[in-house]
Design a protein around this motif. Sequence first.
Motif, PDB file in Angstrom:
ATOM      1  N   GLU A  36       0.728  11.549  -6.648  1.00 55.81           N
ATOM      2  CA  GLU A  36       1.795  11.981  -5.744  1.00 55.81           C
ATOM      3  C   GLU A  36       2.942  12.610  -6.526  1.00 55.81           C
ATOM      4  OE1 GLU A  36       1.581  12.214  -2.487  1.00 55.81           O
ATOM      5  OE2 GLU A  36      -0.400  11.313  -2.559  1.00 55.81           O
ATOM      6  N   PHE A  37       3.214  12.088  -7.719  1.00 51.29           N
ATOM      7  CA  PHE A  37       4.253  12.651  -8.584  1.00 51.29           C
ATOM      8  C   PHE A  37       3.890  14.099  -8.938  1.00 51.29           C
ATOM      9  CE2 PHE A  37       6.062  13.565 -12.748  1.00 51.29           C
ATOM     10  CZ  PHE A  37       7.388  13.195 -12.571  1.00 51.29           C
ATOM     11  N   ILE A  38       2.644  14.312  -9.343  1.00 50.86           N
ATOM     12  CA  ILE A  38       2.188  15.664  -9.693  1.00 50.86           C
ATOM     13  C   ILE A  38       2.257  16.581  -8.473  1.00 50.86           C
ATOM     14  CG2 ILE A  38       0.159  17.020 -10.389  1.00 50.86           C
ATOM     15  CD1 ILE A  38      -0.529  14.549 -12.220  1.00 50.86           C
ATOM     16  N   ARG A  39       1.856  16.056  -7.309  1.00 48.29           N
ATOM     17  CA  ARG A  39       1.910  16.853  -6.073  1.00 48.29           C
ATOM     18  C   ARG A  39       3.360  17.278  -5.778  1.00 48.29           C
ATOM     19  NH1 ARG A  39      -1.997  16.623  -2.792  1.00 48.29           N
ATOM     20  NH2 ARG A  39      -2.488  14.437  -3.110  1.00 48.29           N
ATOM     21  N   GLU A  40       4.309  16.357  -5.976  1.00 52.49           N
ATOM     22  CA  GLU A  40       5.726  16.675  -5.758  1.00 52.49           C
ATOM     23  C   GLU A  40       6.178  17.803  -6.685  1.00 52.49           C
ATOM     24  OE1 GLU A  40       8.438  15.424  -3.784  1.00 52.49           O
ATOM     25  OE2 GLU A  40       6.783  14.682  -2.560  1.00 52.49           O
ATOM     26  N   GLY A 100      13.563   8.423  -7.487  1.00 46.36           N
ATOM     27  CA  GLY A 100      13.771   8.893  -6.116  1.00 46.36           C
ATOM     28  C   GLY A 100      12.548   8.700  -5.241  1.00 46.36           C
ATOM     29  N   MET A 101      11.388   8.851  -5.839  1.00 43.37           N
ATOM     30  CA  MET A 101      10.141   8.701  -5.080  1.00 43.37           C
ATOM     31  C   MET A 101       9.896   7.256  -4.643  1.00 43.37           C
ATOM     32  SD  MET A 101       7.448  11.126  -7.116  1.00 43.37           S
ATOM     33  CE  MET A 101       6.096  10.769  -5.991  1.00 43.37           C
ATOM     34  N   GLY A 110       7.076   3.651  -1.507  1.00 41.63           N
ATOM     35  CA  GLY A 110       6.453   4.807  -2.148  1.00 41.63           C
ATOM     36  C   GLY A 110       6.455   5.991  -1.217  1.00 41.63           C
ATOM     37  N   PRO A 111       6.113   7.161  -1.753  1.00 37.22           N
ATOM     38  CA  PRO A 111       6.009   8.335  -0.882  1.00 37.22           C
ATOM     39  C   PRO A 111       4.817   8.174   0.065  1.00 37.22           C
ATOM     40  CG  PRO A 111       5.198   8.844  -3.079  1.00 37.22           C
ATOM     41  CD  PRO A 111       5.759   7.454  -3.135  1.00 37.22           C
ATOM     42  N   LEU A 112       4.819   8.952   1.110  1.00 38.75           N
ATOM     43  CA  LEU A 112       3.701   8.933   2.048  1.00 38.75           C
ATOM     44  C   LEU A 112       2.471   9.475   1.345  1.00 38.75           C
ATOM     45  CD1 LEU A 112       2.952   8.294   4.963  1.00 38.75           C
ATOM     46  CD2 LEU A 112       3.535  10.651   5.539  1.00 38.75           C
ATOM     47  N   LEU A 113       1.408   8.686   1.338  1.00 43.48           N
ATOM     48  CA  LEU A 113       0.172   9.096   0.673  1.00 43.48           C
ATOM     49  C   LEU A 113      -0.454  10.285   1.385  1.00 43.48           C
ATOM     50  CD1 LEU A 113      -1.455   5.635  -0.064  1.00 43.48           C
ATOM     51  CD2 LEU A 113      -0.519   7.231  -1.742  1.00 43.48           C
ATOM     52  N   SER A 139       3.870  -1.631  -1.591  1.00 38.10           N
ATOM     53  CA  SER A 139       4.086  -2.911  -2.276  1.00 38.10           C
ATOM     54  C   SER A 139       4.077  -2.719  -3.792  1.00 38.10           C
ATOM     55  CB  SER A 139       2.996  -3.903  -1.852  1.00 38.10           C
ATOM     56  OG  SER A 139       3.075  -5.072  -2.622  1.00 38.10           O
ATOM     57  N   THR A 140       3.118  -1.956  -4.288  1.00 39.81           N
ATOM     58  CA  THR A 140       3.058  -1.680  -5.720  1.00 39.81           C
ATOM     59  C   THR A 140       4.289  -0.903  -6.169  1.00 39.81           C
ATOM     60  OG1 THR A 140       0.644  -1.700  -5.744  1.00 39.81           O
ATOM     61  CG2 THR A 140       1.737  -0.543  -7.557  1.00 39.81           C
ATOM     62  N   CYS A 141       4.702   0.076  -5.395  1.00 42.80           N
ATOM     63  CA  CYS A 141       5.882   0.872  -5.757  1.00 42.80           C
ATOM     64  C   CYS A 141       7.141   0.005  -5.799  1.00 42.80           C
ATOM     65  CB  CYS A 141       6.063   2.040  -4.788  1.00 42.80           C
ATOM     66  SG  CYS A 141       4.803   3.329  -4.981  1.00 42.80           S
ATOM     67  N   ARG A 142       7.276  -0.922  -4.840  1.00 40.17           N
ATOM     68  CA  ARG A 142       8.432  -1.837  -4.860  1.00 40.17           C
ATOM     69  C   ARG A 142       8.380  -2.736  -6.095  1.00 40.17           C
ATOM     70  NH1 ARG A 142       7.244  -1.930   0.650  1.00 40.17           N
ATOM     71  NH2 ARG A 142       6.093  -3.875   0.405  1.00 40.17           N
ATOM     72  N   LYS A 143       7.200  -3.226  -6.424  1.00 44.98           N
ATOM     73  CA  LYS A 143       7.021  -4.079  -7.606  1.00 44.98           C
ATOM     74  C   LYS A 143       7.354  -3.286  -8.878  1.00 44.98           C
ATOM     75  CE  LYS A 143       3.659  -7.507  -9.102  1.00 44.98           C
ATOM     76  NZ  LYS A 143       4.396  -8.596  -8.501  1.00 44.98           N
ATOM     77  N   PHE A 144       6.915  -2.034  -8.931  1.00 49.01           N
ATOM     78  CA  PHE A 144       7.196  -1.174 -10.072  1.00 49.01           C
ATOM     79  C   PHE A 144       8.695  -0.905 -10.185  1.00 49.01           C
ATOM     80  CE2 PHE A 144       6.887   3.389 -11.772  1.00 49.01           C
ATOM     81  CZ  PHE A 144       6.844   2.976 -13.095  1.00 49.01           C
TER      82      PHE A 144
END
Length: 92
Positions: free
Chosen positions: A34-38, A56-57, A62-65, A78-83
């Motif tokens: 998703e980072f690369i897509r952004e 920001g992402m 996390g961003p919408l998959l 959940s993973t993005c919040r943990k990260f």
Amino acid sequence: MTLFRPFLEHLAASDLSPGTIQKHVDNMWALGGEFIRELHSDPALRKRSVDKVLSGMIEYGGPLLYHGGEDQQRSFDSTCRKFRRFLTDTAR
């Protein structure tokens, strides 16, 4: 990304089950995608630091998959919040 490695090492050293760790690893792969897509959809982001764009992402989950259902999105968030918590805690 160099920001991902310490988090993945932290997960590997945790007492989480192997299946849970694998789910987080898979979600981190998705975050990288998703980072690369952004970056491709908004070339101006390439001039900003990786830390700022990534922060920001994952600010509110996390961003919408691009591909995936509700369960996958929930797991990803959940993973993005943990990260994000990990990045915040290690920055102190």
